[in-house]
Design a protein around this motif. Sequence first.
Motif, PDB file in Angstrom:
ATOM      1  N   VAL A  10       0.822  -1.204   0.000  1.00  0.00           N
ATOM      2  CA  VAL A  10       0.000   0.000   0.000  1.00  0.00           C
ATOM      3  C   VAL A  10       0.863   1.263   0.000  1.00  0.00           C
ATOM      4  O   VAL A  10       2.058   1.217   0.291  1.00  0.00           O
ATOM      5  CB  VAL A  10      -0.931   0.037   1.240  1.00  0.00           C
ATOM      6  N   THR A  11       0.222   2.380  -0.337  1.00  0.00           N
ATOM      7  CA  THR A  11       0.822   3.702  -0.124  1.00  0.00           C
ATOM      8  C   THR A  11      -0.056   4.424   0.901  1.00  0.00           C
ATOM      9  O   THR A  11      -1.285   4.248   0.928  1.00  0.00           O
ATOM     10  CB  THR A  11       0.890   4.518  -1.421  1.00  0.00           C
ATOM     11  N   ILE A  12       0.588   5.230   1.726  1.00  0.00           N
ATOM     12  CA  ILE A  12      -0.119   5.863   2.845  1.00  0.00           C
ATOM     13  C   ILE A  12      -0.003   7.370   2.751  1.00  0.00           C
ATOM     14  O   ILE A  12       1.087   7.913   2.556  1.00  0.00           O
ATOM     15  CB  ILE A  12       0.456   5.372   4.191  1.00  0.00           C
ATOM     16  N   ASP A  13      -1.146   8.033   2.906  1.00  0.00           N
ATOM     17  CA  ASP A  13      -1.190   9.494   2.913  1.00  0.00           C
ATOM     18  C   ASP A  13      -1.832   9.939   4.233  1.00  0.00           C
ATOM     19  O   ASP A  13      -3.001   9.622   4.503  1.00  0.00           O
ATOM     20  CB  ASP A  13      -2.012   9.990   1.723  1.00  0.00           C
ATOM     21  N   VAL A  14      -1.055  10.616   5.055  1.00  0.00           N
ATOM     22  CA  VAL A  14      -1.581  11.102   6.339  1.00  0.00           C
ATOM     23  C   VAL A  14      -2.355  12.400   6.086  1.00  0.00           C
ATOM     24  O   VAL A  14      -1.776  13.426   5.727  1.00  0.00           O
ATOM     25  CB  VAL A  14      -0.442  11.334   7.357  1.00  0.00           C
ATOM     26  N   LEU A  15      -3.660  12.343   6.286  1.00  0.00           N
ATOM     27  CA  LEU A  15      -4.515  13.509   6.031  1.00  0.00           C
ATOM     28  C   LEU A  15      -4.573  14.443   7.233  1.00  0.00           C
ATOM     29  O   LEU A  15      -4.621  15.670   7.078  1.00  0.00           O
ATOM     30  CB  LEU A  15      -5.929  13.047   5.661  1.00  0.00           C
ATOM     31  N   GLU A  16      -4.589  13.853   8.434  1.00  0.00           N
ATOM     32  CA  GLU A  16      -4.633  14.666   9.646  1.00  0.00           C
ATOM     33  C   GLU A  16      -3.777  14.021  10.722  1.00  0.00           C
ATOM     34  O   GLU A  16      -3.885  12.819  10.972  1.00  0.00           O
ATOM     35  CB  GLU A  16      -6.080  14.785  10.168  1.00  0.00           C
ATOM     36  N   GLU A  17      -2.933  14.821  11.352  1.00  0.00           N
ATOM     37  CA  GLU A  17      -2.174  14.342  12.505  1.00  0.00           C
ATOM     38  C   GLU A  17      -3.107  14.331  13.730  1.00  0.00           C
ATOM     39  O   GLU A  17      -4.015  15.177  13.835  1.00  0.00           O
ATOM     40  CB  GLU A  17      -0.999  15.275  12.788  1.00  0.00           C
ATOM     41  N   PRO A  18      -2.917  13.392  14.649  1.00  0.00           N
ATOM     42  CA  PRO A  18      -3.771  13.387  15.847  1.00  0.00           C
ATOM     43  C   PRO A  18      -3.436  14.560  16.770  1.00  0.00           C
ATOM     44  O   PRO A  18      -2.292  15.012  16.822  1.00  0.00           O
ATOM     45  CB  PRO A  18      -3.415  12.049  16.509  1.00  0.00           C
ATOM     46  N   LYS A  19      -4.455  15.050  17.469  1.00  0.00           N
ATOM     47  CA  LYS A  19      -4.258  16.122  18.446  1.00  0.00           C
ATOM     48  C   LYS A  19      -4.877  15.685  19.778  1.00  0.00           C
ATOM     49  O   LYS A  19      -6.023  15.231  19.810  1.00  0.00           O
ATOM     50  CB  LYS A  19      -4.913  17.423  17.960  1.00  0.00           C
ATOM     51  N   ARG A  20      -4.112  15.831  20.844  1.00  0.00           N
ATOM     52  CA  ARG A  20      -4.593  15.387  22.151  1.00  0.00           C
ATOM     53  C   ARG A  20      -5.628  16.346  22.754  1.00  0.00           C
ATOM     54  O   ARG A  20      -6.531  15.942  23.466  1.00  0.00           O
ATOM     55  CB  ARG A  20      -3.420  15.243  23.112  1.00  0.00           C
ATOM     56  N   GLY A  21      -5.478  17.606  22.470  1.00  0.00           N
ATOM     57  CA  GLY A  21      -6.369  18.581  23.091  1.00  0.00           C
ATOM     58  C   GLY A  21      -5.961  18.852  24.535  1.00  0.00           C
ATOM     59  O   GLY A  21      -4.974  18.321  25.043  1.00  0.00           O
ATOM     60  N   LEU A  22      -6.752  19.624  25.199  1.00  0.00           N
ATOM     61  CA  LEU A  22      -6.492  19.976  26.591  1.00  0.00           C
ATOM     62  C   LEU A  22      -7.548  19.329  27.468  1.00  0.00           C
ATOM     63  O   LEU A  22      -8.741  19.617  27.342  1.00  0.00           O
ATOM     64  CB  LEU A  22      -6.506  21.496  26.778  1.00  0.00           C
ATOM     65  N   LEU A  23      -7.084  18.397  28.291  1.00  0.00           N
ATOM     66  CA  LEU A  23      -8.003  17.637  29.148  1.00  0.00           C
ATOM     67  C   LEU A  23      -9.079  16.925  28.319  1.00  0.00           C
ATOM     68  O   LEU A  23     -10.239  16.813  28.728  1.00  0.00           O
ATOM     69  CB  LEU A  23      -8.658  18.572  30.185  1.00  0.00           C
ATOM     70  N   GLY A  24      -8.646  16.494  27.138  1.00  0.00           N
ATOM     71  CA  GLY A  24      -9.569  15.769  26.265  1.00  0.00           C
ATOM     72  C   GLY A  24     -10.434  16.657  25.410  1.00  0.00           C
ATOM     73  O   GLY A  24     -11.151  16.172  24.527  1.00  0.00           O
ATOM     74  N   ILE A  25     -10.397  17.966  25.658  1.00  0.00           N
ATOM     75  CA  ILE A  25     -11.230  18.887  24.880  1.00  0.00           C
ATOM     76  C   ILE A  25     -10.453  19.322  23.631  1.00  0.00           C
ATOM     77  O   ILE A  25      -9.307  19.763  23.726  1.00  0.00           O
ATOM     78  CB  ILE A  25     -11.619  20.121  25.719  1.00  0.00           C
TER      79      ILE A  25
END
Length: 206
Positions: free
Chosen positions: A29-44
């Motif tokens: 396969v080839t992989i394209d990262v569309l969005e990096e994960p974001k932790r947020g603040l206290l889950g928000i």
Amino acid sequence: MREVIKNGKSIDEAIEQALEELHATLDQVTIDVLEEPKRGLLGIGAKPAIVKVILKENPIEKAINYLRDIVEKMGVIVEIKATQHDERNVECQLTGDDLALLIGKRGHTLNALQYLTNLVANKHSDHKLKIVLDAENYRARRKESLEILAERMAHKAVRNRRKVKLDPMPAYERKIVHTVLQPNRHIKTASEGEEPHRYVTISPES
């Protein structure tokens, strides 16, 4: 071409889900990262990773489908069995009726089909592939006849003390001639001319 878009807590998790759905491995396969994960603040404001995973086209399957399409347009129904000996070498056995039409005179049609099949395979591959087409055990019979021809022409070259020129043939057939005559210390062989009209010459050693 199949592709899926997946999300997960991490990029790896998203990719793993995509591979599972595609029944594929990373090298397929080839992989394209569309969005990096974001932790947020206290889950928000947390955001998942989003990836697009595309299944690469299998160059061998692509080439065989192309071959099947050509053969059907020639009006011949065949079964094609592909055996992959390693990552670079594939043998395709053609079985069915009217195979003489696919072989052609001295294998010219079969060689042309093999050439086109290899062009398609290597167009879609990231490494060199070699696909050999065979029908009705033609390759083995052709090899035997070339070996007999080579020995006969070598004898003629020595007897007449003159260079003998064989008909043009593809590289792997020329190799058969060179190989069978290599132990003969009374002659020397060479490939001359330009593709696709390259041929073997057999000359007596002076």
